[in-house]
Scaffold this motif. Structure first.
Motif, PDB file in Angstrom:
ATOM      1  N   SER A 101       0.830  -1.210   0.000  1.00 36.55           N
ATOM      2  CA  SER A 101       0.000   0.000   0.000  1.00 36.55           C
ATOM      3  C   SER A 101       0.865   1.261   0.000  1.00 36.55           C
ATOM      4  CB  SER A 101      -0.951   0.004   1.190  1.00 36.55           C
ATOM      5  OG  SER A 101      -1.823  -1.104   1.116  1.00 36.55           O
ATOM      6  N   ILE A 112      -4.935   2.810  -1.125  1.00 38.84           N
ATOM      7  CA  ILE A 112      -5.705   1.613  -1.483  1.00 38.84           C
ATOM      8  C   ILE A 112      -6.036   0.803  -0.236  1.00 38.84           C
ATOM      9  CG2 ILE A 112      -4.795   1.364  -3.830  1.00 38.84           C
ATOM     10  CD1 ILE A 112      -3.025  -0.955  -2.616  1.00 38.84           C
ATOM     11  N   PHE A 148      -3.262  -2.024 -10.277  1.00 37.72           N
ATOM     12  CA  PHE A 148      -3.089  -2.780  -9.040  1.00 37.72           C
ATOM     13  C   PHE A 148      -2.537  -4.175  -9.345  1.00 37.72           C
ATOM     14  CE2 PHE A 148      -4.966  -5.946  -6.098  1.00 37.72           C
ATOM     15  CZ  PHE A 148      -4.307  -5.574  -4.937  1.00 37.72           C
TER      16      PHE A 148
END
Length: 172
Positions: A101, A112, A148
């Motif tokens: 993160s 996130i 991601f």
């Protein structure tokens, strides 16, 4: 006449780890090439959605196998990334989650929720692997976070390489 060579018997788990690692490594390498190619031809994104998920899954399975999880345990997850990440244990998952993160915020500039995003991509491999059979690509339910998954695949691949290297050096 005796030789000094030793016959080293490999356990079923060692063979399982070898198979997983080989497969994960191939998918990770393919993903890295496809990610670069996708920058030129964005149509490759569809293929990458399944490939990134599978490479991530195989990397985590390799790490778990090195930690002692057997084949039956790992195949029971049915490609669900959240189940595989949960098998890493809360402490390991928190370390990965916070490191990932923080890196994501630095590189992408966004906060996130790691566990939520993992859960969101639970069935990504299953959903995207047969995309070539889809007749109407405009009606796909796309909650796939490409950036991601690109970062997650790269991160888990690097983790797997480090852990596999230690395993090969005898630090089981």
């Amino acid at each position: 006449n005796m030789t000094n060579e030793k016959n080293i018997a490999m356990s079923e788990q060692d063979i399982f780890i070898m198979r997983l690692y080989s497969s994960a490594r191939s998918w990770n390498d393919a993903c890295q090439l496809l990610v670069e190619a996708e920058k030129i031809d964005h149509r490759l994104r569809f293929s990458l959605n399944a490939s990134l998920s599978l490479a991530t899954e195989l990397s985590i399975k390799t790490i778990l196998a090195i930690a002692g999880h057997n084949e039956k345990c790992l195949t029971s997850s049915k490609h669900r990334l959240s189940e595989l990440f949960d098998k890493l244990g809360e402490e390991n998952l928190n370390v990965i989650s916070s490191a990932f993160s923080a890196a994501y915020k630095t590189n992408i500039g966004e906060e996130i929720d790691f566990k939520k995003l993992i859960k969101q991509h639970d069935g990504a491999f299953i959903e995207w692997r047969y995309l070539n059979f889809v007749k109407d690509a405009n009606n796909l339910k796309d909650n796939f976070d490409y950036q991601f998954m690109v970062n997650l695949q790269k991160t888990t691949g690097n983790m797997m390489e480090k852990i596999h290297k230690l395993y090969m050096q005898g630090a089981k």
